[in-house]
Design an enzyme around this catalytic site. Structure first.
Site, short mmCIF file in Angstrom:
data_model
loop_
_atom_site.label_atom_id
_atom_site.label_comp_id
_atom_site.label_asym_id
_atom_site.label_seq_id
_atom_site.Cartn_x
_atom_site.Cartn_y
_atom_site.Cartn_z
CB SER A 179 -2.63 5.82 13.91
OG SER A 179 -2.03 5.06 14.93
CE1 TYR A 192 -3.00 1.17 10.61
CE2 TYR A 192 -1.59 1.86 12.43
CZ TYR A 192 -2.84 1.78 11.85
OH TYR A 192 -3.92 2.34 12.48
P1 NAD Z 1 -12.28 -1.52 11.56
O1 NAD Z 1 -11.73 -2.83 11.15
O2 NAD Z 1 -13.57 -1.50 12.26
O3 NAD Z 1 -12.39 -0.54 10.32
C1 NAD Z 1 -11.57 -0.58 9.19
C2 NAD Z 1 -12.48 -0.77 7.99
O4 NAD Z 1 -11.73 -0.56 6.79
C3 NAD Z 1 -13.04 -2.18 7.85
O5 NAD Z 1 -14.31 -2.25 8.41
C4 NAD Z 1 -13.07 -2.46 6.36
O6 NAD Z 1 -14.36 -2.58 5.84
C5 NAD Z 1 -12.40 -1.23 5.77
N1 NAD Z 1 -11.46 -1.64 4.75
C6 NAD Z 1 -10.24 -2.21 4.91
N2 NAD Z 1 -9.69 -2.46 3.71
C7 NAD Z 1 -10.57 -2.02 2.78
C8 NAD Z 1 -10.59 -2.00 1.36
N3 NAD Z 1 -9.56 -2.48 0.62
N4 NAD Z 1 -11.68 -1.49 0.73
C9 NAD Z 1 -12.73 -1.03 1.44
N5 NAD Z 1 -12.76 -0.99 2.78
C10 NAD Z 1 -11.69 -1.50 3.44
O7 NAD Z 1 -11.14 -0.85 12.46
P2 NAD Z 1 -10.98 0.60 13.15
O8 NAD Z 1 -10.03 0.40 14.26
O9 NAD Z 1 -12.29 1.24 13.41
O10 NAD Z 1 -10.20 1.42 12.03
C11 NAD Z 1 -10.65 2.67 11.54
C12 NAD Z 1 -9.48 3.60 11.42
O11 NAD Z 1 -8.95 3.89 12.72
C13 NAD Z 1 -8.30 3.09 10.60
O12 NAD Z 1 -7.82 4.13 9.78
C14 NAD Z 1 -7.26 2.74 11.64
O13 NAD Z 1 -5.95 2.85 11.13
C15 NAD Z 1 -7.54 3.83 12.65
N6 NAD Z 1 -6.98 3.56 13.98
C16 NAD Z 1 -7.46 2.56 14.75
C17 NAD Z 1 -6.90 2.35 16.01
C18 NAD Z 1 -7.41 1.27 16.92
O14 NAD Z 1 -6.78 1.03 17.94
N7 NAD Z 1 -8.51 0.63 16.62
C19 NAD Z 1 -5.84 3.16 16.44
C20 NAD Z 1 -5.37 4.16 15.62
C21 NAD Z 1 -5.94 4.36 14.38
#
Ligand code: NAD
Ligand code: MG
Length: 285
Positions: A179, A192
């Site tokens: 991130s 986080y």
């Molecule tokens: P998202 O909620 O769509 O995806 C995260 C997924 O993690 C969930 O769908 C869930 O099923 C899974 N998850 C969480 N805890 C779990 C567990 N204990 N066991 C199994 N699965 C689990 O959100 P996203 O934004 O697509 O996140 C994906 C990645 O992108 C993450 O690593 C997040 O930190 C990173 N990220 C997102 C952003 C943003 O702005 N959306 C920014 C920087 C980084």
């Protein structure tokens, strides 16, 4: 009482998580309609944690359009996972959905085994699942929250990678989702962003170790992207993504292509690196 802006307690947030993509308004764009696949990942098998929604779903659908079959792991969002499966099948590829808690190492091993029995191999491993619990004050980061954040966001990168490595061969790739908060910090996401920093160091260290085996390890460091994680964790969304040079949040469809690049031979001389998809925020590294 004004419940709209009421700060959620950790236990309330816990119950709310994870967010559901099928409830999001507006719906995120997962892949551009005009994205043309060119068989870059033909015959490959990808394993993606958190592949039911958001960035993981986008990576999954892009991989499928490029010719790969995909296994996705998710916590409990069955409807989202089935939708992702349908999107992958629409691309003419197979999708295996695996529900369970990545905090549990036994489950991680079993998930890799399931993928192995079904597809007989793994070529692309994407470590991507995460949770986040914003807190305005550092003292509010409880020990329970701290454990949950680290046990979800970084421990499974070790569990899953360890279980998958025996299946990976020369030319195969690992892609880790970090991130922008790893690079510039985040005052309300101290725990986080610490896990996201750990993912950067994990990626760099592992890339050096696996270079000899000709397995490349890279990562993606997204900025604000419109996904269920955001809706589930922030109370105010109107300003989300407005404070970068492009003054907008990104769509998952703007992140997925980077996973294709890092998974394919196009990035054959790149390992230990991150692609920054963040609307133009300049960060080191
Ligand atoms: P998202 O909620 O769509 O995806 C995260 C997924 O993690 C969930 O769908 C869930 O099923 C899974 N998850 C969480 N805890 C779990 C567990 N204990 N066991 C199994 N699965 C689990 O959100 P996203 O934004 O697509 O996140 C994906 C990645 O992108 C993450 O690593 C997040 O930190 C990173 N990220 C997102 C952003 C943003 O702005 N959306 C920014 C920087 C980084
Ligand atoms: Mg989800």
């Amino acid at each position: 009482m004004d419940t709209k802006n009421k700060k959620k307690t950790f236990s309330e947030q816990k119950q709310n998580l994870p967010g559901n993509e099928h409830k999001m308004n507006p719906e995120p764009e997962i892949i551009r309609e005009n994205y043309v696949g060119s068989g870059k990942l033909l015959g490959k098998v990808a394993f993606i944690t958190g592949g039911d929604s958001g960035i993981g779903r986008s990576a999954a659908v892009h991989f499928a359009r490029e010719g790969a079959d995909v296994a996705i792991v998710y916590l409990n969002e069955d409807k989202d996972a089935l939708e992702t499966k349908a999107m992958i099948e629409k691309e003419g590829r197979q999708c295996l959905i695996i529900s369970g808690d990545l905090k549990d190492e036994k489950f991680c091993k079993a998930a890799i085994k399931k993928c192995q029995s079904h597809f007989k191999k793994i070529n692309i491993l994407v470590n991507n699942a995460a949770v986040q619990f914003p807190q305005k004050e550092f003292e509010k980061v409880t020990t329970a929250q701290l454990h949950k954040t680290f046990e979800t966001n970084i421990y499974p990168y070790f569990y899953i990678t360890k279980a998958a490595l025996p299946l990976l061969n020369e030319g195969d790739t690992i892609i880790n989702t970090s991130s922008v908060t790893a690079y510039r910090g985040s005052e309300h996401l101290v725990d986080y962003s610490s896990t996201k920093g750990a993912i950067v160091s994990f990626t760099r260290s592992l890339s050096t170790m696996l270079a000899k085996r000709k397995i490349r390890v890279n990562g993606v460091a997204p900025g604000p992207i419109w996904t269920p994680l955001i809706v589930a964790s922030f109370d105010t969304l109107s300003d989300f993504g407005k404070d970068n040079p492009m003054e907008r949040a990104g769509q998952p469809s703007e992140v997925g292509p980077a996973y294709v690049f890092l998974a394919s031979e196009d990035s054959s001389y790149i390992t230990g690196q991150f692609i920054h998809i963040n609307g133009g925020e300049l960060v080191n590294g």
